[in-house]
Design a protein around this motif. Structure first.
Motif, PDB file in Angstrom:
ATOM      1  N   GLU B 132       0.865  -1.176   0.000  1.00  0.00           N
ATOM      2  CA  GLU B 132       0.000   0.000   0.000  1.00  0.00           C
ATOM      3  C   GLU B 132       0.897   1.220   0.000  1.00  0.00           C
ATOM      4  O   GLU B 132       1.429   1.614   1.028  1.00  0.00           O
TER       5      GLU B 132
ATOM      6  N   HIS C   5      -9.082  -4.197   6.301  1.00  0.00           N
ATOM      7  CA  HIS C   5      -7.908  -4.142   5.427  1.00  0.00           C
ATOM      8  C   HIS C   5      -7.079  -2.952   5.815  1.00  0.00           C
ATOM      9  O   HIS C   5      -7.418  -1.815   5.538  1.00  0.00           O
ATOM     10  N   LYS C   7      -3.403  -2.038   5.701  1.00  0.00           N
ATOM     11  CA  LYS C   7      -1.965  -2.006   5.451  1.00  0.00           C
ATOM     12  C   LYS C   7      -1.421  -0.607   5.674  1.00  0.00           C
ATOM     13  O   LYS C   7      -2.007   0.365   5.203  1.00  0.00           O
ATOM     14  N   PRO C   8      -0.291  -0.488   6.392  1.00  0.00           N
ATOM     15  CA  PRO C   8       0.301   0.834   6.589  1.00  0.00           C
ATOM     16  C   PRO C   8       0.884   1.349   5.281  1.00  0.00           C
ATOM     17  O   PRO C   8       1.517   0.608   4.542  1.00  0.00           O
ATOM     18  N   LYS C   9       0.649   2.612   4.981  1.00  0.00           N
ATOM     19  CA  LYS C   9       1.285   3.206   3.814  1.00  0.00           C
ATOM     20  C   LYS C   9       2.686   3.657   4.173  1.00  0.00           C
ATOM     21  O   LYS C   9       2.917   4.193   5.248  1.00  0.00           O
ATOM     22  N   VAL C  10       3.587   3.470   3.244  1.00  0.00           N
ATOM     23  CA  VAL C  10       4.957   3.907   3.458  1.00  0.00           C
ATOM     24  C   VAL C  10       4.981   5.410   3.699  1.00  0.00           C
ATOM     25  O   VAL C  10       4.411   6.180   2.937  1.00  0.00           O
ATOM     26  N   MET C  24      -7.880  -9.611   4.424  1.00  0.00           N
ATOM     27  CA  MET C  24      -8.139  -9.547   2.981  1.00  0.00           C
ATOM     28  C   MET C  24      -8.973  -8.315   2.668  1.00  0.00           C
ATOM     29  O   MET C  24      -9.394  -7.603   3.563  1.00  0.00           O
ATOM     30  N   ALA C  25      -9.195  -8.085   1.379  1.00  0.00           N
ATOM     31  CA  ALA C  25      -9.872  -6.862   0.955  1.00  0.00           C
ATOM     32  C   ALA C  25     -11.395  -6.937   1.069  1.00  0.00           C
ATOM     33  O   ALA C  25     -12.057  -5.908   1.018  1.00  0.00           O
ATOM     34  N   LEU C  26     -11.953  -8.146   1.201  1.00  0.00           N
ATOM     35  CA  LEU C  26     -13.409  -8.261   1.275  1.00  0.00           C
ATOM     36  C   LEU C  26     -13.852  -8.284   2.731  1.00  0.00           C
ATOM     37  O   LEU C  26     -13.390  -9.112   3.510  1.00  0.00           O
ATOM     38  N   TYR C 101       1.989 -12.418  -3.480  1.00  0.00           N
ATOM     39  CA  TYR C 101       2.647 -11.973  -2.254  1.00  0.00           C
ATOM     40  C   TYR C 101       2.330 -12.903  -1.079  1.00  0.00           C
ATOM     41  O   TYR C 101       3.225 -13.280  -0.316  1.00  0.00           O
ATOM     42  N   THR C 105       5.282 -15.418   0.591  1.00  0.00           N
ATOM     43  CA  THR C 105       5.677 -15.161   1.974  1.00  0.00           C
ATOM     44  C   THR C 105       5.510 -16.412   2.839  1.00  0.00           C
ATOM     45  O   THR C 105       6.441 -16.838   3.535  1.00  0.00           O
ATOM     46  N   VAL C 192      -8.795 -11.584  -3.730  1.00  0.00           N
ATOM     47  CA  VAL C 192      -9.310 -10.916  -2.524  1.00  0.00           C
ATOM     48  C   VAL C 192      -8.204 -10.217  -1.741  1.00  0.00           C
ATOM     49  O   VAL C 192      -8.446  -9.714  -0.642  1.00  0.00           O
ATOM     50  N   ASP C 193      -7.013 -10.147  -2.321  1.00  0.00           N
ATOM     51  CA  ASP C 193      -5.871  -9.457  -1.690  1.00  0.00           C
ATOM     52  C   ASP C 193      -5.602  -9.967  -0.282  1.00  0.00           C
ATOM     53  O   ASP C 193      -5.575  -9.193   0.685  1.00  0.00           O
ATOM     54  N   MET C 194      -5.409 -11.266  -0.149  1.00  0.00           N
ATOM     55  CA  MET C 194      -5.045 -11.829   1.166  1.00  0.00           C
ATOM     56  C   MET C 194      -3.686 -11.298   1.603  1.00  0.00           C
ATOM     57  O   MET C 194      -2.786 -11.162   0.796  1.00  0.00           O
ATOM     58  N   ARG C 195      -3.565 -10.986   2.888  1.00  0.00           N
ATOM     59  CA  ARG C 195      -2.319 -10.473   3.456  1.00  0.00           C
ATOM     60  C   ARG C 195      -1.676 -11.535   4.335  1.00  0.00           C
ATOM     61  O   ARG C 195      -2.315 -12.059   5.240  1.00  0.00           O
ATOM     62  N   HIS C 201       7.580 -13.437   7.947  1.00  0.00           N
ATOM     63  CA  HIS C 201       8.724 -12.728   7.362  1.00  0.00           C
ATOM     64  C   HIS C 201      10.049 -13.053   8.031  1.00  0.00           C
ATOM     65  O   HIS C 201      11.075 -13.195   7.374  1.00  0.00           O
TER      66      HIS C 201
ATOM     67  N   ARG D 159     -11.873  -5.140  -8.252  1.00  0.00           N
ATOM     68  CA  ARG D 159     -12.988  -5.504  -7.363  1.00  0.00           C
ATOM     69  C   ARG D 159     -14.077  -4.436  -7.414  1.00  0.00           C
ATOM     70  O   ARG D 159     -15.266  -4.743  -7.410  1.00  0.00           O
ATOM     71  N   GLU D 169     -19.997  -8.465  -1.904  1.00  0.00           N
ATOM     72  CA  GLU D 169     -18.671  -8.916  -1.453  1.00  0.00           C
ATOM     73  C   GLU D 169     -18.549 -10.436  -1.585  1.00  0.00           C
ATOM     74  O   GLU D 169     -17.537 -10.956  -2.036  1.00  0.00           O
TER      75      GLU D 169
END
Lengths: 205, 205, 205, 205, 205, 205
Positions: B132, C5, C7-10, C24-26, C101, C105, C192-195, C201, D159, D169
């Protein structure tokens, strides 16, 4: 202004004559040239009749110009198991994959001049596989183009192919280095839309 | 011998311990370093604890080493509108497209160190689109990756996209230059199968 | 909320700490777990210290979670002519093609752990061709990656290649099945953009 | 023998009639079916007149057959915001990208049957973009095909496109899950060269 | 013999002068020309000074020569909303995608002659996107190149793009027809390795 | 009106019955047919029961219709070392690469009819590599598909492959010519969205 971007549109009346050549898309003002780079530019003018626009583009930053020129001159002009013509053939075959207008124009002219064979220059620009090349040259260009298109697939078998065609270890470095360099140079030219000097088009036809 | 290629095979018993590191696939004997390059290597040893294998690879020819180091240091370390982290992010995103093991390893470590964010390094290696990112960083990496994948499609609209994300004319040059450079460096590493120093893997995890 | 959802932005200040992990995104609310799946989650917590986010994602529908877990566990854990490490190597090489991703990972960590070789994990993520692999492993991964990239080109010659590298008929099924499965799993993760859980890591570096 | 691979060559006289159907390229002997799977096969025979060869292929291992059937039946038959026809349309559009002969044949027949429109089945096989589809169906298939071709490029905008076309969703999960599943199934069929039952070809023409 | 394939290798001494031109890779003996085709060849000699090798290649079969010439002349010379130069620009841009040495050479010369602009010819060969084109020409070439690279993705939006750039319905047919024709002609030239007449290279430089 | 574009949308109520068939996306009024072309259309009606829509599309310009029909009939019906079925197999395999709905439908039907083997028609549409073909047919289709996908890579080795499979010099021309022609025809159909006559779908199933 030297960096104005001024390509004529097909079928449009040209604006009043601009005396400065079109060089690239970024309006970066020219930097102050070091004595060494000024001498380099003077030598270009003397020998070629013009300063190649790639050098004019880099001239917005004298240090970047020096770094680029050092790498370029070592690669293309220093002693090597590859002839200057061979290095220019690699330059054009790589630039053809990347469809780089600047490099195809400038280095296509170099192939025509060094080989004395205008058709060879065209073949490198259009499709080197249509040229009837020696085994050495076909192997050299096949390696350079594979390194350009799918660098992650290059392996020991590819280096072995060069060895079988007569290239030594240092020559393999040089084939890779020239091909790699033009993958940089093609992209720098595309990134800023460098325009080749008009003089190249008619040379050695 | 410093240039021996000596990667352990998975599941095979290692041959007796070779004291020299694996560097690349070409057995080119090391050249004589100039005083300047010897000092550079000494500084690497002092600051990093090792000399990066890309430099050891180039060391077969002192002039080529100097030329490479000059371009590299100007690009990655000189003043720029791009931070050092941003330049390293570009390096890794480009190397991911080209699947360059050497550069992903060395510059992935650099992203982890400069950002203090190990996950950011992994994201650049794996798929920068899953990160992100700020609008600025997404635009920067989209440009760098398009320039890598399809340089012939880069046009004014792409440069305009960078301008809208806040990049100046000189910054556009720098985004293009870093992306272009790693398209060279990735291919040089693939051409000769450069192996990254083992130290990178565990850094800043 | 478990499915937020986040995620930290840089380079952005984080919002106030959200106690729920990004999955995830949903925003699908978690379903009611069957006793069997609850026991499965408990076992994950006990053995891994966390429930893998792919399972949390599927948990919006208990039947889908059960179906996924059954296929996954049969494929990756049941007796096979392929070792667990080999199955994880396929998982990562396939996920590298698809630039997933999540799977890079989670399964990159598995390769590091099962092999005790952090570098092998990195090589599978970055470019398996840069690893010096046994003939068996190279054949296995070449088949898996060809099946991923160009499934319509797989033919008898490819199966014969596996046989020559020592794989039996059932082993060929298993190589194909693991590669095929991650082509599903990579795409579900991307859809679904799973994290991935943060814990992966740092594991086995 | 049930797993013999026995496709007639064009223009060759057939060998004497082999009573066993061609199923796949791997000569794996059939395993012992559980009572549940035997009942499943019996139901297929009763309802379809044959057992689909994908199931016969998996039957070399009863546990793998169960796992596959569970996922498949949940995905294609369980309640969903997507109709059964919509799920079959996704199956065929994805299989068209992957050029999977087995799945195009079996699921092409399903589209013809469920829609009562033989031309729609052909369009999904040949090029779904040539069909005049509702906005909903076009968005659904565009997402499925992008997820198939370039899963690493799927992002929030994709999406959002499904949401704008009216998908909830949970529906997004289902579009992704069906597309992802056939990316597995296509590759399993290609890995072992599954042959579709002859009955499919003439159905619902 | 007229169809002998006799390209000089770079760096090799030429064999004794062969009086017959190299035409293509297939040694098909010339057929008997009809009076109409003989007159066509005579007219070529009179107007161009040579018979284009594509016609000599087809001359092994008089009926095929007639059919080809009829289509070609209708397409490139008959009245159309597209000027002859525009049709040649399409020819070259399409041939550039397909890297067809014959067509790039012959039609590149035609663009130079019809436009009186040698640089425009080079731009069409190298990368039409680097030319500063009118909106009309850019739309025309974008359509032709998309039709060449991904014909299955052409849709109503692409035709609408041509309409917005001022093309009528019949013009859209003609843009498509010229682009489609050179996708045939490029492949026929590649299939039999047609060699362009030497005269083209120096024309209108 | 004959050229109205009138495809039913899935799940939409049809508008009141339009008596004219949908032919293509461009509303070009039909031209006046020459006596020869009128006779050709009459023969189509008599033999097929309909005029193929590709001919109706070209009928907006009688000269273009004549030129197209001449090339087409020479190519597909004139004496050749390739059987009519072989020429149709090439047509479909090429159209499958280009995903041309019109040609896959019309020529898929032709393969089914000429071979008396409905499955062969499906295999050519879906993936010719899944068919168990004679060495001759596999070589023929491999050449045609390579010529379609990467014409710039075709070389003497590819022609030599055809010779080894028993093709003569003239046959090589014909394989190339049929493959090249459908690369034109596929793109013409896509450029104007030609719709196949409904009659093809059910033929010879």
């Amino acid at each position: 202004m030297a960096t104005k971007h001024d390509k004529p549109k097909v079928g449009e009346a040209p604006a009043q004559q601009d005396t400065s050549p079109a060089v690239m898309a970024l309006p970066l003002p020219p930097g102050t040239l070091s004595a060494e780079n000024q001498a380099y530019f003077d030598k270009c003018l003397e020998k070629l009749g013009f300063v190649p626009n790639v050098l004019v583009s880099y001239a917005h930053d004298d240090a970047k110009l020096s770094a680029f020129a050092t790498v370029y001159n070592d690669l293309m002009l220093a002693p090597s198991g590859l002839s200057k013509l061979e290095r220019e053939m690699i330059a054009v075959a790589v630039s053809s994959v990347n469809r780089c207008y600047y490099c195809l124009t400038a280095h296509g002219a170099a192939v025509r001049q060094l080989s004395g064979d205008p058709v060879l220059g065209e073949l490198m620009v259009m499709n080197y596989r249509a040229a009837e090349l020696s085994v050495r040259h076909r192997a050299m260009l096949d390696f350079a183009v594979k390194l350009t298109e799918t660098p992650h697939l290059i392996g020991e078998a590819d280096r072995e192919g060069l060895r079988k065609a007569g290239f030594g270890e240092r020559d393999i470095w040089d084939v890779g280095a020239v091909a790699a360099f033009f993958n940089m140079s093609n992209r720098m030219a595309s990134a800023v839309d460098m325009r080749p000097n008009a003089e190249y088009h008619g040379q050695a036809r």
